[in-house]
Design an enzyme around this catalytic site. Structure first.
Site, PDB file in Angstrom:
ATOM      1  N   ARG A 197       0.863  -1.183   0.000  1.00 31.80           N
ATOM      2  CA  ARG A 197       0.000   0.000   0.000  1.00 31.80           C
ATOM      3  C   ARG A 197       0.901   1.236   0.000  1.00 31.80           C
ATOM      4  NH1 ARG A 197       2.293   1.870   3.914  1.00 31.80           N
ATOM      5  NH2 ARG A 197       0.715   3.488   3.915  1.00 31.80           N
ATOM      6  N   ALA A 224       0.748   5.174  -2.081  1.00 33.82           N
ATOM      7  CA  ALA A 224       0.617   5.483  -3.513  1.00 33.82           C
ATOM      8  C   ALA A 224       1.890   5.198  -4.336  1.00 33.82           C
ATOM      9  CB  ALA A 224       0.157   6.932  -3.681  1.00 33.82           C
ATOM     10  N   ASP A 253      -2.228  10.802  -1.914  1.00 34.03           N
ATOM     11  CA  ASP A 253      -2.573   9.750  -2.880  1.00 34.03           C
ATOM     12  C   ASP A 253      -2.851  10.311  -4.262  1.00 34.03           C
ATOM     13  OD1 ASP A 253      -3.110   8.318  -0.209  1.00 34.03           O
ATOM     14  OD2 ASP A 253      -2.983   6.791  -1.775  1.00 34.03           O
TER      15      ASP A 253
HETATM   16  O1  MRU Z   1      -4.611   2.976   2.154  1.00 38.64           O
HETATM   17  P1  MRU Z   1      -3.123   3.240   2.096  1.00 38.64           P
HETATM   18  O2  MRU Z   1      -2.380   2.659   3.255  1.00 38.64           O
HETATM   19  O3  MRU Z   1      -2.537   2.853   0.765  1.00 38.64           O
HETATM   20  O4  MRU Z   1      -3.013   4.827   2.205  1.00 38.64           O
HETATM   21  C1  MRU Z   1      -1.741   5.411   2.175  1.00 38.64           C
HETATM   22  C2  MRU Z   1      -1.757   6.889   2.330  1.00 38.64           C
HETATM   23  O5  MRU Z   1      -2.789   7.508   2.464  1.00 38.64           O
HETATM   24  C3  MRU Z   1      -0.433   7.596   2.209  1.00 38.64           C
HETATM   25  O6  MRU Z   1      -0.410   8.752   2.982  1.00 38.64           O
HETATM   26  C4  MRU Z   1      -0.182   7.979   0.740  1.00 38.64           C
HETATM   27  O7  MRU Z   1      -0.410   6.896  -0.107  1.00 38.64           O
HETATM   28  C5  MRU Z   1       1.207   8.469   0.544  1.00 38.64           C
HETATM   29  S1  MRU Z   1       2.408   7.217   0.752  1.00 38.64           S
HETATM   30  C6  MRU Z   1       3.935   7.896   0.445  1.00 38.64           C
END
Ligand code: MRU
Length: 344
Positions: free
Chosen positions: A48, A50, A239
């Site tokens: 997980r 982004a 994201d």
């Molecule tokens: O649902 P997730 O764990 O994938 O959400 C991740 C986030 O919201 C992070 O803050 C975002 O992807 C940035 S990661 C460098």
């Protein structure tokens, strides 16, 4: 900075990732040897964040190639294109997924040769480019962002935007790692980040591993701390960032931005350019993923609510540009009003 990034993904004649649902209890490495497994690993949050999702998908296209390499060139290219669309449907909000898969798709579309090995080489080359671009972006974000961190500061972060969410040192955590390397003394408050607890499980684990002083709090404690002057700076990841700077990030980010604005605390978003979606005018157009109700109703497989409780579970929210002090990117720290002129 950490001596070495955590390596949540590596390619060694195949795609390997750390199963993040098992952290911090154990470090389990998964081999993703089918496109279906790549899709599921993303959907189930085994991988997980982004930028990491973007890089995993780039290598996911190679997994598709390997699975289908005995087909004719025409059928192989058709199947890879179908798999790219399938991977795009795994999670709708993180823009890096689309950024990477569009680049990989272009390689397939523009390849007119007959040699399958050559197609494989080009795909691997592009996946490595995307991977290296992410590593470099994290490094630059760390360098620019560390300038915001001063001795004695208390920094709040939400979710996990660290090494586990990228292939490098992270986005929101990169400035923290660089500031530590520069010898600065500071402290981090980590939001636990309900419902899936990326803060408690992953950010706390990373900071502990890197000997950075931190305190874990429940999401609803940030306002109290701000009111007591205990938070000097907020840094979160992203994201998807629209052309006007509106930013989708983990659910709860918007509440922190409102609180920070009320308490006059600087609120920064750290993200590489691969998270900026210049095709979308504003945050209203960002698709927001809604996830399974059991993420809210259960903890560690046990119900914490009545079994039939009605649940709303959006995974992200959108913070409007005017609540954001600046974007920490690989190209420097940018004001929201500058973003729209940098597109492409
Ligand atoms: O649902 P997730 O764990 O994938 O959400 C991740 C986030 O919201 C992070 O803050 C975002 O992807 C940035 S990661 C460098």
């Amino acid at each position: 900075m950490e001596k070495k990034p955590i390596k949540p993904l590596f390619w060694k004649n195949g795609l390997y990732v750390i199963d993040q649902t098992k952290l911090p209890k154990k470090k389990v490495i998964l081999k993703l040897n089918s496109v279906y497994k790549v899709y599921n690993a993303i959907k189930e949050l085994k991988i997980r964040g982004a930028p990491l999702i973007g890089c995993v998908c780039a290598y996911g296209v190679l997994v598709s190639f390997i699975e289908n390499k005995n087909k004719s060139m025409e059928d192989l290219k058709k199947k890879i294109k179908e798999d790219i669309e399938f991977l795009k449907s795994s999670r709708p909000t993180a823009y890096n997924l689309f950024y990477s898969l569009n680049k990989m798709s272009k390689i397939v579309e523009t390849f007119t040769g007959k040699d399958k090995n050559e197609l494989m080489r080009r795909l691997l080359n592009e996946a490595k480019n995307i991977h290296n671009e992410d590593l470099y972006a994290c490094y630059r974000i760390g360098k620019y962002g560390s300038k915001l961190i001063k001795d004695g500061m208390n920094i709040l972060t939400h979710c996990n935007a660290g090494g586990l969410a990228t292939t490098g040192f992270g986005t929101a955590l990169a400035p923290i790692y660089v500031a530590k390397q520069e010898g600065k003394k500071f402290h981090v408050y980590v939001d636990e980040t309900r419902p899936v607890l990326q803060g408690a499980r992953l950010t706390a684990w990373e900071l502990e591993k890197n000997k950075i002083p931190y305190t874990l709090i429940c999401d609803n404690m940030a306002g109290y701390l701000m009111n007591k002057n205990k938070i000097d700076l907020v840094i979160v990841g992203a994201d998807r960032i629209a052309k006007n700077g509106d930013t989708a990030n983990k659910i709860g980010t918007y509440s922190i931005a409102v609180l920070a604005n009320y308490h006059k605390i600087p609120f920064y978003v750290a993200a590489p350019f691969s998270t900026f979606d210049f095709n979308i005018e504003d945050g209203d157009k960002i698709p927001i993923e809604e996830r399974n109700e059991n993420e809210v109703k259960k903890i560690n497989g046990e119900y914490i609510s009545p079994k039939k409780a009605k649940v709303f579970n959006p995974a992200f929210d959108v913070t409007p540009n005017f609540l954001i002090t600046g974007f920490i990117t690989e190209r420097g720290i940018l004001k929201p009003e500058k973003i729209r002129y940098l597109g492409g």
